[in-house]
Enzyme design. Sequence first.
Site, PDB file in Angstrom:
ATOM      1  N   ASP A  51       1.067  -1.202   0.179  1.00 41.33           N
ATOM      2  CA  ASP A  51      -0.088  -0.011   0.476  1.00 41.33           C
ATOM      3  C   ASP A  51       1.092   1.562  -0.008  1.00 41.33           C
ATOM      4  O   ASP A  51       1.712   1.113   0.090  1.00 41.33           O
ATOM      5  CB  ASP A  51      -0.782   0.136   0.851  1.00 41.33           C
ATOM      6  CG  ASP A  51      -2.558  -0.991   1.344  1.00 41.33           C
ATOM      7  OD1 ASP A  51      -1.648  -1.390  -0.025  1.00 41.33           O
ATOM      8  OD2 ASP A  51      -2.569  -1.283   2.013  1.00 41.33           O
ATOM      9  N   TYR A 110       8.485  -9.490   6.683  1.00 42.98           N
ATOM     10  CA  TYR A 110       7.819  -8.072   6.628  1.00 42.98           C
ATOM     11  C   TYR A 110       8.828  -7.261   7.739  1.00 42.98           C
ATOM     12  O   TYR A 110       8.917  -8.778   8.972  1.00 42.98           O
ATOM     13  CB  TYR A 110       6.823  -7.888   6.566  1.00 42.98           C
ATOM     14  CG  TYR A 110       5.976  -8.141   5.286  1.00 42.98           C
ATOM     15  CD1 TYR A 110       5.916  -6.696   4.687  1.00 42.98           C
ATOM     16  CD2 TYR A 110       5.920  -8.979   4.570  1.00 42.98           C
ATOM     17  CE1 TYR A 110       5.062  -6.506   4.130  1.00 42.98           C
ATOM     18  CE2 TYR A 110       4.972  -8.992   4.092  1.00 42.98           C
ATOM     19  CZ  TYR A 110       4.389  -7.750   3.192  1.00 42.98           C
ATOM     20  OH  TYR A 110       3.888  -7.386   1.766  1.00 42.98           O
TER      21      TYR A 110
END
Length: 241
Positions: A51, A110
């Site tokens: 995003d 991540y």
Amino acid sequence: MRVKAIISYRGDIFFGSQIQNNGLPTVNNLLNKELLNLNINTNIISSGRTDKNVHATGQVIHFDLPSFWSDIQKLKHLLNNKLYPKIKILSIYKMSNDFHARFSAKQRVYRYIISDKENNIFQDPFVTYISSIDKKLLSKLIRHFIGIHNFNFFQKKGSEPLNYTRIIYNAFSYQYKDYTILHFRANSFLRSQIRLMVGALLDTLEQKISKEDLIQQIANKKRSTTRLAPANGLYLAKIIY
């Protein structure tokens, strides 16, 4: 010829990674533009979407090259001359035609970066500032995410998956200089899952919810928080095949 490229980019200068038709800059829009400038009309596939404001140090893409392109190291050099410093091609490889950046991936890693030392203007796009962090408690809390869980309460509405079950292989925190790094490794993640997990951890540290509330939410029994941690601290670090 199919190629795989490992790329890094700054999420704060893009409106996400996926190709969009609204004219806003995205990672794949810029990649597509520069490939077209080299007479390469292809479809860029990413390992997963990121995003706006989410960074990548190890995103993986694949695309197909026309037959007249055989020197992929030259292609890497030409693309980096055009893309840097917004995007950098870290490495590029020839792959078999059945390789798929998304569907061939086995695990995703991540990292989320936090600091309790107030940011300066140069750090703000890259680190989330939290005024106070109980680092020992955080190290214990984050491990509750490890395992197979239904993460229905840790996904952002909008693109409903077929199921909410994900395998978290590892989740831990560690210190690096002034930074607290949260590490998550899983088979895949739901939309905004990591930001919602970090938000829940922060709410627990700030005693807005209890440890039991956190555990109940992970067990998909009761939702106690929908806090979404800021995107600027999140990095797609590695894709494992």
